[in-house]
Design a protein around this motif. Structure first.
Motif, mmCIF file in Angstrom:
data_model
loop_
_atom_site.group_PDB
_atom_site.id
_atom_site.type_symbol
_atom_site.label_atom_id
_atom_site.label_comp_id
_atom_site.label_asym_id
_atom_site.label_seq_id
_atom_site.Cartn_x
_atom_site.Cartn_y
_atom_site.Cartn_z
ATOM 1 N N ASP A 96 3.849 3.125 6.856
ATOM 2 C CA ASP A 96 4.524 3.617 8.060
ATOM 3 C C ASP A 96 5.122 5.002 7.881
ATOM 4 O O ASP A 96 5.813 5.501 8.763
ATOM 5 C CB ASP A 96 5.627 2.645 8.483
ATOM 6 C CG ASP A 96 6.684 2.469 7.404
ATOM 7 O OD1 ASP A 96 6.525 3.046 6.315
ATOM 8 O OD2 ASP A 96 7.668 1.741 7.650
ATOM 9 N N GLY A 97 4.863 5.666 6.717
ATOM 10 C CA GLY A 97 5.329 7.026 6.501
ATOM 11 C C GLY A 97 6.646 7.137 5.786
ATOM 12 O O GLY A 97 7.104 8.264 5.527
ATOM 13 N N THR A 98 7.279 6.022 5.418
ATOM 14 C CA THR A 98 8.570 6.085 4.732
ATOM 15 C C THR A 98 8.378 6.618 3.310
ATOM 16 O O THR A 98 7.475 6.197 2.592
ATOM 17 C CB THR A 98 9.221 4.700 4.681
ATOM 18 O OG1 THR A 98 9.345 4.194 6.014
ATOM 19 C CG2 THR A 98 10.596 4.776 4.031
ATOM 20 N N LEU A 99 9.249 7.556 2.905
ATOM 21 C CA LEU A 99 9.178 8.135 1.575
ATOM 22 C C LEU A 99 9.637 7.104 0.545
ATOM 23 O O LEU A 99 10.762 6.609 0.597
ATOM 24 C CB LEU A 99 10.054 9.384 1.497
ATOM 25 C CG LEU A 99 10.029 10.157 0.170
ATOM 26 C CD1 LEU A 99 8.630 10.695 -0.105
ATOM 27 C CD2 LEU A 99 11.048 11.283 0.177
ATOM 28 N N ALA A 100 8.755 6.752 -0.420
ATOM 29 C CA ALA A 100 9.062 5.730 -1.411
ATOM 30 C C ALA A 100 9.365 6.305 -2.782
ATOM 31 O O ALA A 100 9.939 5.618 -3.623
ATOM 32 C CB ALA A 100 7.903 4.737 -1.524
ATOM 33 N N GLY A 101 8.983 7.526 -3.062
ATOM 34 C CA GLY A 101 9.228 8.100 -4.368
ATOM 35 C C GLY A 101 8.443 9.373 -4.570
ATOM 36 O O GLY A 101 7.703 9.837 -3.693
ATOM 37 N N GLU A 145 0.839 -1.195 0.000
ATOM 38 C CA GLU A 145 0.000 0.000 0.000
ATOM 39 C C GLU A 145 0.877 1.249 0.000
ATOM 40 O O GLU A 145 1.788 1.374 0.825
ATOM 41 C CB GLU A 145 -0.905 0.008 1.230
ATOM 42 C CG GLU A 145 -1.838 1.199 1.297
ATOM 43 C CD GLU A 145 -2.741 1.170 2.513
ATOM 44 O OE1 GLU A 145 -3.368 2.213 2.814
ATOM 45 O OE2 GLU A 145 -2.803 0.122 3.176
ATOM 46 N N LEU A 146 0.618 2.143 -0.936
ATOM 47 C CA LEU A 146 1.308 3.423 -1.021
ATOM 48 C C LEU A 146 0.277 4.534 -0.941
ATOM 49 O O LEU A 146 -0.825 4.415 -1.478
ATOM 50 C CB LEU A 146 2.110 3.538 -2.326
ATOM 51 C CG LEU A 146 3.304 2.603 -2.485
ATOM 52 C CD1 LEU A 146 3.942 2.797 -3.856
ATOM 53 C CD2 LEU A 146 4.339 2.848 -1.393
ATOM 54 N N ARG A 147 0.643 5.615 -0.295
ATOM 55 C CA ARG A 147 -0.243 6.755 -0.150
ATOM 56 C C ARG A 147 0.376 7.968 -0.845
ATOM 57 O O ARG A 147 1.573 8.218 -0.719
ATOM 58 C CB ARG A 147 -0.471 7.064 1.334
ATOM 59 C CG ARG A 147 -1.165 5.932 2.080
ATOM 60 C CD ARG A 147 -1.260 6.196 3.552
ATOM 61 N NE ARG A 147 -1.934 5.096 4.244
ATOM 62 C CZ ARG A 147 -2.065 5.028 5.568
ATOM 63 N NH1 ARG A 147 -1.553 5.983 6.342
ATOM 64 N NH2 ARG A 147 -2.700 4.003 6.105
ATOM 65 N N VAL A 148 -0.454 8.702 -1.587
ATOM 66 C CA VAL A 148 -0.004 9.903 -2.291
ATOM 67 C C VAL A 148 -0.311 11.099 -1.418
ATOM 68 O O VAL A 148 -1.471 11.339 -1.052
ATOM 69 C CB VAL A 148 -0.698 10.026 -3.658
ATOM 70 C CG1 VAL A 148 -0.206 11.276 -4.385
ATOM 71 C CG2 VAL A 148 -0.442 8.790 -4.497
ATOM 72 N N VAL A 149 0.722 11.842 -1.080
ATOM 73 C CA VAL A 149 0.581 13.020 -0.212
ATOM 74 C C VAL A 149 0.819 14.256 -1.064
ATOM 75 O O VAL A 149 1.911 14.470 -1.575
ATOM 76 C CB VAL A 149 1.575 12.958 0.964
ATOM 77 C CG1 VAL A 149 1.422 14.183 1.851
ATOM 78 C CG2 VAL A 149 1.367 11.675 1.760
#
Length: 361
Positions: A271-276, A231-235
């Motif tokens: 968990d909030g880690t920046l993935a890209g 799961e990735l979240r776009v901020v």
């Protein structure tokens, strides 16, 4: 010249007619007759002739009853994990062992000893060679350009080889997972009438096309890892609110964002880690996310100075700063060379009389 061409054409037509007749006649029963006979002749120069073939359908619950009490039972490994079975009577097993050990099939009375895995190992080479020639016979009987897996009638017989000996009929039935089987009972003349063998073949009643559709290839470790959900979240923007105001929010309230970075949105894991990095946009009537270059690693967080607590707990885990440590008083000098004599004077106990050394020297 015309007569020669006409003769060649007639010869070709006759050859094609014979070929078509052979195709129509190449049934599973005929393939078994050819396969068993060719394998025995080529391996041991043993004359084997299948005199009778009976074919019936069988349910999975009837497998144990279909195997005779005095037969060698073995599992057959098939394509795509399919499993079949074979049963050979004692006369067939004895003939195959005698021709390998003595070079000739005898007419002696059959022994009543228990059949062993050694007997199965002696039978396995002939059985595998016979089943391989059955595959070739079925392939030769099919039209040109096709093979044994083309989905024609009888392809349920293709691809089986000796697996392992089964202890009894019950263990054999438990090892088979199909619900329907083809049961082929063969009567075999061995060595020109010296022995009469009986063979029963149990094969799953599903053709190779169906088995290929049902088979699921096992995934490798890498493929299994790639199938794990992520799961990735776009901020696109951030807003900080006091807890009191966040708790007072109601449906319909509007939260102003100071900066909405549609072109430099962030992809973050749960968990909030920046993935890209990503860019927000629209495709038709749907929101879309375009992935950008790999994100740079986030700088490590600056260490926060440890503020001394008002009352620090005792122990070496937390030490007070040096300027807060008061100097300890100086101790008087101590003499370690001449230790003091022990005090042997009587001791007075409250409410009791004085005690001496009580007779202890």
């Amino acid at each position: 010249m015309a007569d020669t061409q006409r003769k060649n054409l007639l010869r070709d037509l006759a050859s094609a007619a014979r070929r078509a007749q052979e195709v129509r006649e190449m049934s599973p029963a005929r393939a078994l007759r050819l396969g068993l006979a060719r394998a025995a002749a080529q391996l041991y120069e043993l004359p084997v002739q299948v005199t009778e073939v009976k074919s019936t359908g069988l349910g999975g619950e009837e497998v144990a009853a279909a195997c005779g009490p005095d037969m060698l039972l073995a599992l057959l490994d098939g394509p795509d994990g399919a499993r079949g079975a074979v049963a050979l009577n004692r006369a067939m097993v004895a003939a195959l062992i005698e021709v390998q050990v003595m070079g000739v099939v005898s007419t002696l009375e059959l022994s009543d000893r228990a059949l062993t895995p050694t007997d199965a190992a002696m039978v396995a080479p002939w059985l595998d060679a016979a089943l391989e020639r059955v595959d070739l016979a079925l392939a030769e009987g099919l039209p040109e350009g096709t093979g044994p897996d083309c989905g024609k009638a009888g392809d349920w017989l293709v691809g089986y080889r000796f697996g392992a000996m089964a202890e009894d009929a019950r263990a054999l039935a438990l090892a088979l997972d199909a619900t329907r089987f083809h049961l082929l009972r063969l009567t075999v003349d061995v060595a020109l009438g010296r022995r009469t063998g009986e063979i029963a073949l149990l094969l799953p009643a599903a053709d190779m096309a169906e088995r290929r559709n049902q088979a699921e290839p096992a995934a490798t470790a890498g493929e299994s890892f790639l199938q794990v959900p992520a799961e990735l979240r776009v901020v696109a923007g951030r807003l900080s609110l006091p807890l009191s105001r966040a708790g007072a929010l109601r449906p319909g309230d509007v939260l102003p964002l100071d900066r909405l970075a549609l072109a430099t949105a962030e992809l973050r894991s749960v968990d909030g880690t920046l993935a890209g990095q990503a860019r927000l946009g629209r495709v038709g009537e749907h929101w879309a996310v375009r992935f950008g270059p790999a994100a740079r690693p986030e700088p490590p967080a600056e260490p926060v100075a440890d503020t001394p607590a008002r009352s620090a707990p005792a122990g070496p885990a937390r030490q007070a700063p040096k300027e807060q440590v008061t100097a300890l008083p100086e101790l008087p000098p101590m003499d370690f060379d001449d230790p003091p004599e022990p005090d042997t004077a009587p001791v007075a106990l409250d409410g009791t009389q004085e005690l001496g050394n009580a007779g202890f020297e």
